[in-house]
Design a protein around this motif. Structure first.
Motif, PDB file in Angstrom:
ATOM      1  N   SER A  81       6.783  10.544  -5.492  1.00 43.50           N
ATOM      2  CA  SER A  81       7.814  10.358  -4.294  1.00 43.50           C
ATOM      3  C   SER A  81       9.469  10.351  -5.256  1.00 43.50           C
ATOM      4  O   SER A  81      10.337  10.348  -4.656  1.00 43.50           O
ATOM      5  CB  SER A  81       7.447  10.813  -3.560  1.00 43.50           C
ATOM      6  OG  SER A  81       6.544  10.847  -2.606  1.00 43.50           O
ATOM      7  N   TYR A  82       9.158   8.662  -5.999  1.00 43.41           N
ATOM      8  CA  TYR A  82       9.927   8.208  -6.376  1.00 43.41           C
ATOM      9  C   TYR A  82       9.326   7.090  -7.371  1.00 43.41           C
ATOM     10  O   TYR A  82       8.137   7.354  -7.063  1.00 43.41           O
ATOM     11  CB  TYR A  82      10.121   6.585  -5.366  1.00 43.41           C
ATOM     12  CG  TYR A  82      10.964   7.304  -3.690  1.00 43.41           C
ATOM     13  CD1 TYR A  82      12.670   7.254  -3.696  1.00 43.41           C
ATOM     14  CD2 TYR A  82      10.116   7.486  -2.634  1.00 43.41           C
ATOM     15  CE1 TYR A  82      13.202   7.730  -2.771  1.00 43.41           C
ATOM     16  CE2 TYR A  82      10.963   7.536  -1.725  1.00 43.41           C
ATOM     17  CZ  TYR A  82      12.096   7.737  -1.725  1.00 43.41           C
ATOM     18  OH  TYR A  82      12.649   7.767  -0.635  1.00 43.41           O
ATOM     19  N   VAL A 116       0.759  -1.279   0.380  1.00 37.85           N
ATOM     20  CA  VAL A 116       0.577   0.048  -0.040  1.00 37.85           C
ATOM     21  C   VAL A 116       0.905   1.252   0.073  1.00 37.85           C
ATOM     22  O   VAL A 116       0.841   2.095  -0.788  1.00 37.85           O
ATOM     23  CB  VAL A 116      -0.812   0.428   1.633  1.00 37.85           C
ATOM     24  CG1 VAL A 116      -1.578   1.249   1.177  1.00 37.85           C
ATOM     25  CG2 VAL A 116      -1.936  -0.858   1.271  1.00 37.85           C
ATOM     26  N   LEU A 117       1.740   1.570   0.768  1.00 40.09           N
ATOM     27  CA  LEU A 117       2.908   2.528   0.926  1.00 40.09           C
ATOM     28  C   LEU A 117       3.645   2.455  -0.635  1.00 40.09           C
ATOM     29  O   LEU A 117       3.927   3.805  -0.912  1.00 40.09           O
ATOM     30  CB  LEU A 117       3.927   2.644   1.897  1.00 40.09           C
ATOM     31  CG  LEU A 117       3.282   2.696   3.416  1.00 40.09           C
ATOM     32  CD1 LEU A 117       3.704   2.023   4.412  1.00 40.09           C
ATOM     33  CD2 LEU A 117       2.178   4.045   3.450  1.00 40.09           C
ATOM     34  N   PHE A 118       3.888   1.656  -1.487  1.00 37.56           N
ATOM     35  CA  PHE A 118       4.618   1.650  -2.528  1.00 37.56           C
ATOM     36  C   PHE A 118       3.690   2.097  -3.081  1.00 37.56           C
ATOM     37  O   PHE A 118       4.230   2.738  -3.918  1.00 37.56           O
ATOM     38  CB  PHE A 118       5.410  -0.136  -2.858  1.00 37.56           C
ATOM     39  CG  PHE A 118       5.691   0.048  -4.426  1.00 37.56           C
ATOM     40  CD1 PHE A 118       7.079   0.252  -3.896  1.00 37.56           C
ATOM     41  CD2 PHE A 118       4.739  -0.348  -4.758  1.00 37.56           C
ATOM     42  CE1 PHE A 118       7.550  -0.135  -5.784  1.00 37.56           C
ATOM     43  CE2 PHE A 118       5.891  -0.322  -6.323  1.00 37.56           C
ATOM     44  CZ  PHE A 118       6.621  -0.699  -6.802  1.00 37.56           C
ATOM     45  N   ASN A 145       9.233   1.525   4.244  1.00 36.09           N
ATOM     46  CA  ASN A 145       8.599   2.290   5.141  1.00 36.09           C
ATOM     47  C   ASN A 145       9.849   2.286   6.411  1.00 36.09           C
ATOM     48  O   ASN A 145      10.392   1.139   6.095  1.00 36.09           O
ATOM     49  CB  ASN A 145       8.029   1.115   5.865  1.00 36.09           C
ATOM     50  CG  ASN A 145       6.841   1.976   7.156  1.00 36.09           C
ATOM     51  OD1 ASN A 145       7.019   2.585   7.140  1.00 36.09           O
ATOM     52  ND2 ASN A 145       6.459   0.886   7.510  1.00 36.09           N
ATOM     53  N   SER A 146      10.419   3.837   6.436  1.00 36.67           N
ATOM     54  CA  SER A 146      11.488   3.391   7.197  1.00 36.67           C
ATOM     55  C   SER A 146      11.645   2.870   8.413  1.00 36.67           C
ATOM     56  O   SER A 146      12.604   2.233   8.542  1.00 36.67           O
ATOM     57  CB  SER A 146      12.164   5.203   7.328  1.00 36.67           C
ATOM     58  OG  SER A 146      11.356   5.471   8.298  1.00 36.67           O
ATOM     59  N   LEU A 173      11.791   2.751  -6.275  1.00 39.26           N
ATOM     60  CA  LEU A 173      11.649   2.660  -5.435  1.00 39.26           C
ATOM     61  C   LEU A 173      11.134   0.310  -5.130  1.00 39.26           C
ATOM     62  O   LEU A 173      11.369   0.115  -4.086  1.00 39.26           O
ATOM     63  CB  LEU A 173       9.839   2.273  -4.818  1.00 39.26           C
ATOM     64  CG  LEU A 173       9.600   2.563  -4.171  1.00 39.26           C
ATOM     65  CD1 LEU A 173      10.589   3.192  -2.604  1.00 39.26           C
ATOM     66  CD2 LEU A 173       7.826   3.257  -3.784  1.00 39.26           C
ATOM     67  N   THR A 174      10.777  -0.249  -6.918  1.00 40.40           N
ATOM     68  CA  THR A 174      11.467  -1.450  -6.114  1.00 40.40           C
ATOM     69  C   THR A 174      12.292  -2.162  -5.936  1.00 40.40           C
ATOM     70  O   THR A 174      12.082  -3.726  -5.068  1.00 40.40           O
ATOM     71  CB  THR A 174      11.019  -2.175  -7.752  1.00 40.40           C
ATOM     72  OG1 THR A 174       9.897  -1.064  -8.412  1.00 40.40           O
ATOM     73  CG2 THR A 174      10.786  -3.193  -8.189  1.00 40.40           C
ATOM     74  N   PRO A 175      13.288  -1.999  -6.078  1.00 34.66           N
ATOM     75  CA  PRO A 175      14.538  -2.494  -5.375  1.00 34.66           C
ATOM     76  C   PRO A 175      14.495  -2.492  -3.694  1.00 34.66           C
ATOM     77  O   PRO A 175      14.420  -3.867  -2.954  1.00 34.66           O
ATOM     78  CB  PRO A 175      15.860  -1.916  -6.029  1.00 34.66           C
ATOM     79  CG  PRO A 175      15.292  -1.712  -6.810  1.00 34.66           C
ATOM     80  CD  PRO A 175      14.034  -0.734  -7.141  1.00 34.66           C
ATOM     81  N   SER A 176      14.474  -1.448  -3.037  1.00 37.31           N
ATOM     82  CA  SER A 176      13.904  -1.328  -1.879  1.00 37.31           C
ATOM     83  C   SER A 176      13.204  -2.261  -1.448  1.00 37.31           C
ATOM     84  O   SER A 176      12.827  -2.837  -0.411  1.00 37.31           O
ATOM     85  CB  SER A 176      13.786   0.755  -2.046  1.00 37.31           C
ATOM     86  OG  SER A 176      13.969   0.244  -0.698  1.00 37.31           O
TER      87      SER A 176
END
Length: 351
Positions: free
Chosen positions: A89-90, A79-81, A119-120, A95-98
């Motif tokens: 934001s990205y 959901v956050l992705f 999500n840090s 973002l996918t690798p992270s």
């Protein structure tokens, strides 16, 4: 992957005296949760060795961890992705690798020094997973005699507390936090053997000690010892560990603190702590950043801070409650996954 900071709200208040100092201690919520985790996971194993209860089934132990923890975590990350992509934001490629590194609990390894972008707070769950894996092995300590196991547990807590400022790992791992899980182990031992220290029976002294330890944990700024000698740093770490242990011990054994932490609102919020953990940072960033930019009510920082905090707390509780009710709570039911598979089979067989 380029490092970005979208946390205007979280970092926009630096240098604001005592309020900033308290906010900078927010990370201690992780360590305090590790203590609770150490207590909860070690308790059944400790009960087996100390009180001769049936030994926990290791297979069921890991299945339970998987079915209880994974679904809420994976759903929140997805959901956050999507939210971060929609908010621009990205990019998806950034973002996918992270995302995949976090879902596989290897973000700390492959991106040392960088918090997970989706999500840090997810970095700490990687430590938690490491503990889940080795907890049954560590719990063998309860097979020793009372004196031996307490000596081993306390020694481990003290040693790992002292070496944190001597040996710094570039990759956060279980060794950096084993002392907090160790406090949970020690609390399990004391609880099962009903070991009560004398001062616990004195309510006035227990209340004062609890307040003092709570204030030290949350209000003493660790930046004051950063430039101190290694002995000052070690002393600070040991005093912090001792304060955390004393506070939890009082909550377990002193009647005043037990009643306080058994109140309805605290137990309800505590029951939702995993949902709050998964969502609070994203809510603070998304809504907090909006508040900073759009809602300027007063020139007084304390007033502005109080208003923003009230809005954020309500937002976190409302959103987390909904997430808990519809996502996490169903996963708390034992064997829910078996019932789901059974219903799916019945559905497809009926077609």
């Amino acid at each position: 992957m380029a490092d970005r900071n979208h946390n205007t709200y979280l970092y926009g208040s630096q240098g604001k005296n005592i309020i900033s100092n308290i906010l900078s201690r927010g990370h201690l919520g992780v360590e305090l949760f590790f203590v609770i985790s150490g207590f909860i996971l070690s308790y059944p194993f400790a009960a087996h060795y100390i009180n001769k209860t049936p030994i926990p089934d290791i297979r069921q132990y890991f299945i339970r961890r998987l079915t209880r923890i994974e679904p809420p975590y994976v759903i929140s990350m997805l959901v956050l992705f999507i939210a971060l992509i929609v908010m621009h934001s990205y990019t998806v490629n950034e973002l996918t690798p992270s995302l995949f590194a976090s879902l596989l609990y290897v973000h700390n390894i492959f991106y040392p020094g960088l918090l997970p972008y989706v999500n840090s707070v997810a970095w700490s769950l990687e430590i938690e997973i490491q503990f889940y894996i080795i907890a049954p092995v560590l719990a063998q300590v309860f097979a020793f005699s009372t004196y031996q196991r307490r000596l081993l547990i306390i020694s481990t807590i003290l040693i790992f507390s002292m070496i944190q400022d001597v040996i710094k790992s570039p990759i956060p791992n279980i060794a950096n936090y084993i002392q907090y899980f160790g406090i949970g182990f020690l609390l399990s031992d004391l609880r099962l053997t009903n070991t009560r220290l004398r001062f616990v029976s004195n309510n006035a002294l227990s209340i004062f000690t609890g307040i003092a330890s709570f204030c030290f944990i949350w209000m003493l700024d660790p930046r004051g010892v950063e430039n101190g000698s290694i002995f000052i740093k070690i002393g600070y770490q040991i005093f912090l560990i001792a304060s955390i242990f004393v506070f939890y011990y009082l909550v377990l054994f002193n009647n005043f603190w037990k009643r306080l932490f058994s109140t309805k609102i605290i137990t309800v919020i505590g029951g939702m702590c995993y949902s709050i953990y998964l969502l609070h940072n994203a809510i603070i960033i998304m809504i907090g950043n909006l508040l900073v930019r759009k809602l300027n009510i007063s020139d007084s920082y304390p007033v502005e801070f109080a208003i923003h905090t009230a809005i954020l707390m309500i937002s976190i509780l409302v959103i987390s409650t909904l997430y808990f009710k519809f996502i996490e709570q169903p996963c708390m039911k034992k064997d829910w996954h078996l019932h789901l598979l059974k219903n799916m089979k019945l559905y497809f067989n009926s077609r």
